[in-house]
Every structure is written in C-alpha cells, then in structure tokens.
Design an enzyme around this catalytic site. Structure first.
Site, PDB file in Angstrom:
ATOM      1  N   MET A  67       0.822  -1.201   0.000  1.00 57.90           N
ATOM      2  CA  MET A  67       0.000   0.000   0.000  1.00 57.90           C
ATOM      3  C   MET A  67       0.864   1.263   0.000  1.00 57.90           C
ATOM      4  O   MET A  67       0.640   2.184  -0.794  1.00 57.90           O
ATOM      5  CB  MET A  67      -0.942   0.000   1.206  1.00 57.90           C
ATOM      6  CG  MET A  67      -1.928   1.157   1.224  1.00 57.90           C
ATOM      7  SD  MET A  67      -3.053   1.166  -0.199  1.00 57.90           S
ATOM      8  CE  MET A  67      -4.236  -0.075   0.327  1.00 57.90           C
TER       9      MET A  67
ATOM     10  N   VAL B  30       1.547   1.994   7.704  1.00 58.10           N
ATOM     11  CA  VAL B  30       2.125   0.806   8.324  1.00 58.10           C
ATOM     12  C   VAL B  30       1.004  -0.159   8.709  1.00 58.10           C
ATOM     13  O   VAL B  30      -0.169   0.046   8.383  1.00 58.10           O
ATOM     14  CB  VAL B  30       2.984   1.179   9.564  1.00 58.10           C
ATOM     15  CG1 VAL B  30       4.092   2.139   9.143  1.00 58.10           C
ATOM     16  CG2 VAL B  30       2.151   1.785  10.676  1.00 58.10           C
TER      17      VAL B  30
ATOM     18  N   LYS C 274       1.001   2.430  14.967  1.00 61.10           N
ATOM     19  CA  LYS C 274       0.753   3.728  14.327  1.00 61.10           C
ATOM     20  C   LYS C 274       1.049   4.879  15.280  1.00 61.10           C
ATOM     21  O   LYS C 274       1.651   5.898  14.897  1.00 61.10           O
ATOM     22  CB  LYS C 274      -0.687   3.798  13.821  1.00 61.10           C
ATOM     23  CG  LYS C 274      -0.981   2.890  12.624  1.00 61.10           C
ATOM     24  CD  LYS C 274      -2.447   2.974  12.216  1.00 61.10           C
ATOM     25  CE  LYS C 274      -2.778   2.033  11.058  1.00 61.10           C
ATOM     26  NZ  LYS C 274      -2.231   2.476   9.760  1.00 61.10           N
TER      27      LYS C 274
ATOM     28  N   HIS D 236      -8.165   6.881   3.594  1.00 58.18           N
ATOM     29  CA  HIS D 236      -8.342   5.464   3.290  1.00 58.18           C
ATOM     30  C   HIS D 236      -8.217   5.293   1.785  1.00 58.18           C
ATOM     31  O   HIS D 236      -9.173   5.507   1.032  1.00 58.18           O
ATOM     32  CB  HIS D 236      -9.702   4.955   3.785  1.00 58.18           C
ATOM     33  CG  HIS D 236      -9.919   3.497   3.501  1.00 58.18           C
ATOM     34  ND1 HIS D 236     -11.166   2.933   3.379  1.00 58.18           N
ATOM     35  CD2 HIS D 236      -9.031   2.486   3.285  1.00 58.18           C
ATOM     36  CE1 HIS D 236     -11.034   1.639   3.115  1.00 58.18           C
ATOM     37  NE2 HIS D 236      -9.757   1.350   3.054  1.00 58.18           N
TER      38      HIS D 236
ATOM     39  N   ASN E  98     -16.275   0.143   3.455  1.00 59.52           N
ATOM     40  CA  ASN E  98     -16.108  -1.082   4.246  1.00 59.52           C
ATOM     41  C   ASN E  98     -17.287  -1.328   5.180  1.00 59.52           C
ATOM     42  O   ASN E  98     -17.524  -2.471   5.586  1.00 59.52           O
ATOM     43  CB  ASN E  98     -14.807  -1.033   5.047  1.00 59.52           C
ATOM     44  CG  ASN E  98     -13.610  -1.446   4.212  1.00 59.52           C
ATOM     45  OD1 ASN E  98     -13.754  -1.836   3.054  1.00 59.52           O
ATOM     46  ND2 ASN E  98     -12.430  -1.358   4.785  1.00 59.52           N
TER      47      ASN E  98
END
Length: 353
Positions: free
Chosen positions: A24, A101, A108, A151, A201
């Site tokens: 990512m 991460v 985080k 996101h 989501n």
C-alpha cells in the site's frame, strides 16, 4: 461534510512522505510521484525501502509494456521518489506525511510520536487506515488540528477512490489541503465522518461475511454463491474470489472489528472464515455454480438485503451523502451500480422486504 473552503491563501501540498514501503505504501508513493509530487518513501530498514522500490519498478515496467508510460517518463517518476531509512529521518519541512504501516493502533501511535518530534509545526500528519478511529489516532499524534484520516483503496496507483476522514479537531486548512492533494492525484474524494468502517467497508465487509454464512449454512457452494452475486451486483468477481484476492485474514479482521465497534453480533466472523484463516488457507471455489432457484433467491435476498440495510444506516448516521455511498461502490469496488441505485432498480418496496 460539505463546504470546504479552498482559500486563495491556502498553501498547496508540494512535498509528501509515505511511512511504510509495503504494497500500500509503495503504491501511494508511486501514484504521488506519477502526479509530479516530490515524495520520500520511508521504512525502518534499507531492505524494506529497497523492496518498495522494486515493487514500484515492477509496476512501472508493466506500464511501459502496456504503453501507459514511456521509459523516459518512468525514469522521471522514479527520480521523484527518495528512499529514506528510519521515520526519524523524514525531512522536517515535509508538507504532508502519510503513515501506511500495519493496521495496529500502538504501532501507528509510535510512528506519529516520532513524526510529531521531527516534523515542523506546519506538517500535516495523515493515517492510511481502513478501520481504526481517526479521532483516537489524532489525539495520539500530538497535533490533532493537523491530522486527518485517509483510506486509499488497493491498488492506490490504479483505484481512483479515497475516503478522507477529518478528526473532530482537524482544522479547515488541514482538510482543504489534504483534499486538494488527493484531487491532485486524480482521486474521487469521499469526505466522511469518523465511524467504524467509514463508508465502503461499512457495507462491503458485512456483505463478505454474509456470503461466508450462506456457505456455512449449506445454502449453496462457494462457486454458486459467487455466480449469483456476480449476476445480482453486475460485478466481475464474487465475494469468495475477492477474499482470495485480498486475503481472508483481512476480511476476518475487518468484520470482527465492525462487530465489536458497532456491537453487532451478526458481523462476527463466520466460523468457516475463522477456520480458513487459522489454517492459512484460501477458499476452494471450484467450478460447480449450479444451485436451485430457491437457493439463488436466498443468496440474492440476503446479500442485497445486507447492503441495503447498512447503506441506509450510513445515510441515517450522516456519515456521508446517499450519492457518495453509491459513488464509493462504483469507484472503489467497481460495482456497476451503487446500493441505492440497485434499490431503485429493484423497487423500494421489494428492497425493504
């Protein structure tokens, strides 16, 4: 969540750092460099930075083969990416730092503690999170007014959707500069409230889990459930194929998190999904797509019903607009129609049934 003020005195984001050079993080770095931003790609060890650079090189080599970029353009893109070892070595004058991460609050928080010390007071900190509370991360960052949730959807160099999630204390300038950066990447931006699952989501994860429950109850085979879902939603991959693509552990983690945060037992990961993850396996889908019409109808009703119910909750809770729910499904998930468009096509009375 409307009415962002893009003032004339707003300083645009020009320099970006990505913390985390995994799939990512490297994808965000690649896309950022493609759009002519200077970007640092940061990780704990040189081997991880090098791995991220290799991932980017492989993607760009494929783009050359497909004649998306010329070899000269690829060299220019890679030239805008600077590898950095150690979060503490992030340039202090970076405009925007995006943490990408592992999805763990403590990990985080540790990254943001370091960034808050090394970055100057104007740097915006952002977390690429798919589930964690943006407000809690903002408080942990030490600069909640210059913090925002992002996101990105996989793969970030290809998928055009990004959800921008302001914290309660995020300043208007922080929100506006971050949204402008995302639009500079060519992204479709959904600005939404900090609620578990955000927008996409929130309805997509329960949809996956409902497919697992259908299989667990013996309603039909995985292949049949995928086939019915693909036809009902006009999509290229069914829920089981999608889980195999992204990894069943992600589906389990996401659905358990929603169950806990929303206090909804229905969302607790299905036992067959849990067993699949514990065994380290993927779904065996096969080619047997046959099922009775009664079974097909149950699959359609439960999968559509799950999406309709949650999409309605999203709008009722004012997380985002009805239009943004549909936009998220079509851009982020590549559905032909969004939940509300599907409901309108089916008919509101039938959708409620």
């Amino acid at each position: 969540m409307e009415g962002i003020d893009f003032g004339q005195n707003m300083q645009p984001v020009q320099s970006v750092a990505i913390i985390g050079a995994g799939n990512m993080g490297s994808g965000i770095a690649q896309k950022t460099a493609q759009e002519e931003f200077d970007v640092q790609m940061v990780d704990r060890e040189a081997q991880w930075v090098e791995r991220g650079q290799t991932i980017i090189s492989d993607f760009l080599a494929e783009a050359v083969e497909r004649r998306i970029f010329s070899p000269e353009q690829v060299e220019q893109i890679k030239g805008r990416i600077t590898g950095v070892v150690g979060t503490e070595n992030t340039a202090s004058d970076t405009d925007l730092v995006i943490e990408a991460v592992f999805e763990d609050f403590d990990i985080k928080s540790a990254v943001f503690n370091t960034l808050n010390e090394v970055c100057n007071e104007n740097t915006i900190l952002a977390s690429n999170t798919s589930s964690l509370s943006v407000n809690e991360l903002a408080l942990a960052s030490g600069r909640p007014d210059r913090f925002v949730g992002l996101h990105f959807f996989y793969h970030p160099a290809k998928n055009r959707l990004v959800e921008v999630i302001p914290g309660e204390d995020s300043s208007e300038d922080t929100i506006a500069r971050t949204v402008q950066y995302c639009r500079g990447l060519g992204k479709v931006v959904i600005l939404c409230k900090d609620r578990p699952g955000f927008v996409v989501n929130r309805f997509f994860v329960p949809w996956l889990n409902e497919a697992c429950l259908l299989l667990q109850e013996g309603v039909a085979s995985a292949a049949a459930i995928d086939a019915v879902a693909m036809k009902a939603f006009r999509i290229g991959l069914g829920p089981f194929a999608l889980m195999n693509l992204t990894g069943p552990p992600i589906a389990l983690h996401s659905t358990d998190y929603l169950a806990e945060q929303l206090e909804t037992p229905r969302y607790v990961g299905a036992e067959n999904l849990r067993e699949m993850v514990e065994a380290g396996n993927q779904w065996e889908i096969g080619d047997d797509t046959e099922c009775s019409e009664d079974a097909a109808q149950e699959i359609r009703t439960r999968l559509l019903g799950q999406v309709f119910a949650v999409a309605g909750q999203i709008v009722d809770e004012e997380i985002c607009s009805l239009e943004d729910v549909d936009r998220g499904a079509k851009v982020g998930l590549r559905w032909a129609r969004g939940p509300f468009e599907l409901a309108n096509r089916l008919g509101i009375d039938d959708a409620k049934a």
